[in-house]
Design a protein around this motif. Structure first.
Motif, PDB file in Angstrom:
ATOM      1  N   ALA A  42       0.788  71.804   6.807  1.00  0.00           N
ATOM      2  CA  ALA A  42      -0.178  71.112   7.706  1.00  0.00           C
ATOM      3  C   ALA A  42      -1.150  69.697   7.022  1.00  0.00           C
ATOM      4  N   ALA A  43      -1.427  70.045   5.177  1.00  0.00           N
ATOM      5  CA  ALA A  43      -2.221  68.998   5.173  1.00  0.00           C
ATOM      6  C   ALA A  43      -1.568  67.705   4.391  1.00  0.00           C
ATOM      7  N   LEU A  44      -0.226  68.434   3.778  1.00  0.00           N
ATOM      8  CA  LEU A  44       0.191  67.067   3.768  1.00  0.00           C
ATOM      9  C   LEU A  44       0.929  66.258   4.874  1.00  0.00           C
ATOM     10  N   GLY A  45       0.975  66.891   5.992  1.00  0.00           N
ATOM     11  CA  GLY A  45       1.364  66.156   7.469  1.00  0.00           C
ATOM     12  C   GLY A  45       0.449  65.542   7.343  1.00  0.00           C
ATOM     13  N   ARG A  46      -0.631  65.991   7.874  1.00  0.00           N
ATOM     14  CA  ARG A  46      -2.226  64.924   8.188  1.00  0.00           C
ATOM     15  C   ARG A  46      -1.930  63.850   7.267  1.00  0.00           C
ATOM     16  N   LEU A  47      -1.740  64.058   6.043  1.00  0.00           N
ATOM     17  CA  LEU A  47      -2.110  62.392   4.946  1.00  0.00           C
ATOM     18  C   LEU A  47      -0.941  62.140   5.457  1.00  0.00           C
ATOM     19  N   ILE A  48       0.496  62.304   5.126  1.00  0.00           N
ATOM     20  CA  ILE A  48       1.736  61.057   5.776  1.00  0.00           C
ATOM     21  C   ILE A  48       2.042  60.820   6.815  1.00  0.00           C
ATOM     22  N   GLY A  49       2.290  62.136   7.661  1.00  0.00           N
ATOM     23  CA  GLY A  49       2.499  62.517   8.906  1.00  0.00           C
ATOM     24  C   GLY A  49       3.749  63.662   9.034  1.00  0.00           C
ATOM     25  N   ARG A  50       3.915  64.135  10.001  1.00  0.00           N
ATOM     26  CA  ARG A  50       4.155  65.063   9.947  1.00  0.00           C
ATOM     27  C   ARG A  50       6.257  65.581   9.772  1.00  0.00           C
ATOM     28  N   THR A  51       6.246  64.428  10.686  1.00  0.00           N
ATOM     29  CA  THR A  51       7.945  63.719  10.053  1.00  0.00           C
ATOM     30  C   THR A  51       7.979  63.854   8.289  1.00  0.00           C
ATOM     31  N   ARG A  52       7.442  62.519   7.866  1.00  0.00           N
ATOM     32  CA  ARG A  52       7.470  62.426   6.385  1.00  0.00           C
ATOM     33  C   ARG A  52       6.943  63.569   5.354  1.00  0.00           C
ATOM     34  N   ALA A  53       6.199  64.053   6.199  1.00  0.00           N
ATOM     35  CA  ALA A  53       5.980  64.725   4.991  1.00  0.00           C
ATOM     36  C   ALA A  53       7.020  66.568   5.235  1.00  0.00           C
ATOM     37  N   ALA A  54       7.614  66.342   6.620  1.00  0.00           N
ATOM     38  CA  ALA A  54       9.357  67.401   6.610  1.00  0.00           C
ATOM     39  C   ALA A  54      10.367  66.968   5.988  1.00  0.00           C
ATOM     40  N   LEU A  55      11.015  65.480   5.869  1.00  0.00           N
ATOM     41  CA  LEU A  55      11.095  65.183   5.140  1.00  0.00           C
ATOM     42  C   LEU A  55      10.993  65.281   3.926  1.00  0.00           C
ATOM     43  N   LEU A  56      10.502  64.809   3.030  1.00  0.00           N
ATOM     44  CA  LEU A  56       9.324  64.647   1.813  1.00  0.00           C
ATOM     45  C   LEU A  56       9.605  66.089   0.926  1.00  0.00           C
ATOM     46  N   ILE A  57       9.369  67.236   1.780  1.00  0.00           N
ATOM     47  CA  ILE A  57       9.336  68.937   1.573  1.00  0.00           C
ATOM     48  C   ILE A  57      10.944  69.435   1.600  1.00  0.00           C
ATOM     49  N   GLY A  58      11.532  68.899   2.235  1.00  0.00           N
ATOM     50  CA  GLY A  58      13.040  68.803   2.765  1.00  0.00           C
ATOM     51  C   GLY A  58      14.066  68.233   1.557  1.00  0.00           C
ATOM     52  N   LEU A  59      13.249  67.467   0.682  1.00  0.00           N
ATOM     53  CA  LEU A  59      14.632  66.908  -0.317  1.00  0.00           C
ATOM     54  C   LEU A  59      14.177  67.172  -1.572  1.00  0.00           C
ATOM     55  N   THR A  60      14.755  69.092  -0.755  1.00  0.00           N
ATOM     56  CA  THR A  60      14.844  69.778  -2.718  1.00  0.00           C
ATOM     57  C   THR A  60      16.119  69.785  -3.623  1.00  0.00           C
ATOM     58  N   GLU A  61      17.226  68.765  -2.911  1.00  0.00           N
ATOM     59  CA  GLU A  61      17.615  68.190  -3.921  1.00  0.00           C
ATOM     60  C   GLU A  61      18.433  66.436  -3.112  1.00  0.00           C
ATOM     61  N   PRO A  62      18.588  65.779  -3.795  1.00  0.00           N
ATOM     62  CA  PRO A  62      19.280  64.204  -3.333  1.00  0.00           C
ATOM     63  C   PRO A  62      19.286  64.167  -1.772  1.00  0.00           C
ATOM     64  N   ALA A  63      19.589  63.740  -0.685  1.00  0.00           N
ATOM     65  CA  ALA A  63      20.113  63.986  -0.207  1.00  0.00           C
ATOM     66  C   ALA A  63      20.468  62.285   0.142  1.00  0.00           C
ATOM     67  N   THR A  64      21.271  61.780   1.963  1.00  0.00           N
ATOM     68  CA  THR A  64      21.574  60.794   2.016  1.00  0.00           C
ATOM     69  C   THR A  64      21.191  61.049   3.861  1.00  0.00           C
ATOM     70  N   THR A  65      21.141  59.451   3.805  1.00  0.00           N
ATOM     71  CA  THR A  65      20.617  59.332   5.490  1.00  0.00           C
ATOM     72  C   THR A  65      20.923  60.644   6.468  1.00  0.00           C
ATOM     73  N   THR A  66      22.361  60.300   6.525  1.00  0.00           N
ATOM     74  CA  THR A  66      22.853  60.840   7.633  1.00  0.00           C
ATOM     75  C   THR A  66      23.428  62.604   7.236  1.00  0.00           C
ATOM     76  N   THR A  67      22.854  63.060   6.170  1.00  0.00           N
ATOM     77  CA  THR A  67      22.257  64.751   5.715  1.00  0.00           C
ATOM     78  C   THR A  67      21.144  65.014   6.386  1.00  0.00           C
ATOM     79  N   LEU A  68      20.013  63.853   5.955  1.00  0.00           N
ATOM     80  CA  LEU A  68      18.262  64.083   6.876  1.00  0.00           C
ATOM     81  C   LEU A  68      18.595  64.029   8.362  1.00  0.00           C
ATOM     82  N   VAL A  69      20.100  62.735   8.900  1.00  0.00           N
ATOM     83  CA  VAL A  69      18.923  63.026  10.139  1.00  0.00           C
ATOM     84  C   VAL A  69      19.755  64.372  11.011  1.00  0.00           C
ATOM     85  N   HIS A  70      20.920  65.043  10.682  1.00  0.00           N
ATOM     86  CA  HIS A  70      20.806  66.213  11.083  1.00  0.00           C
ATOM     87  C   HIS A  70      20.772  67.123  11.204  1.00  0.00           C
TER      88      HIS A  70
END
Length: 117
Positions: A42-70
Motif C-alpha cells: 500500500a505504501a508503494l501504491g501511494r507513492l507511485i500509484g496502485r496500478t504502477r505498483a502492481a505492475l512493478l511488483i508483478g515483474l518478477t521476470e521479464p514480460a511483454t506488454t501483452t503478457t502484463l495486459v492479460h
C-alpha cells in the motif's frame, strides 16, 4: 506556519527583519513518531500509484506488454502508459527481443519492491 516544534502554543513573529508570521501547532503531531500503518504494498501504491505498483511488483521476470495486459486484466493502452512512466522514472528497463519488448525491473525498481518487505 504549522510547526511540530511549537506544539503547545501559538507564536506571532513581528520583529524585523523577519516576515510577519503566525506559528501554530501542526495537526497530528502526536502520531509523528508512531509506526506507520498499512502494508508495504500500500505504501508503494501511494507513492507511485496502485496500478504502477502492481505492475512493478508483478515483474518478477521479464514480460511483454501483452503478457502484463492479460496478467493484470488492463487495457493495452493503460499498461503501455504505466510502463512508459515506470521506464522514464528508472524503475524498469525495456529490452528488445526480436519483434517484442520485454520489460524487467531495474536496480531501482528492485530496491523499491524489496524495500516493502
Amino acid at each position: 506556519m504549522p510547526s511540530a516544534f511549537k506544539w503547545d502554543q501559538v507564536v506571532v513573529v513581528m520583529d524585523e527583519p523577519w516576515q510577519p508570521t503566525v506559528i501554530y501547532p501542526v495537526r497530528g503531531s502526536g502520531t509523528l513518531w508512531q509506526q506507520l500503518s498499512g502494508t508495504p504494498d500500500a505504501a508503494l501504491g501511494r507513492l507511485i500509484g496502485r496500478t504502477r505498483a502492481a505492475l512493478l511488483i508483478g515483474l518478477t521476470e521479464p514480460a511483454t506488454t501483452t503478457t502484463l495486459v492479460h496478467r493484470h486484466a488492463l487495457a493495452p493502452a493503460t499498461v503501455s502508459e504505466h510502463l512508459t512512466v515506470l521506464r522514464d522514472a528508472g524503475f524498469i528497463i525495456g529490452e528488445r527481443h526480436r519483434h517484442e519488448i520485454r520489460y524487467r525491473r531495474s536496480a531501482l525498481g528492485t530496491a523499491a519492491v524489496d524495500r516493502r518487505s
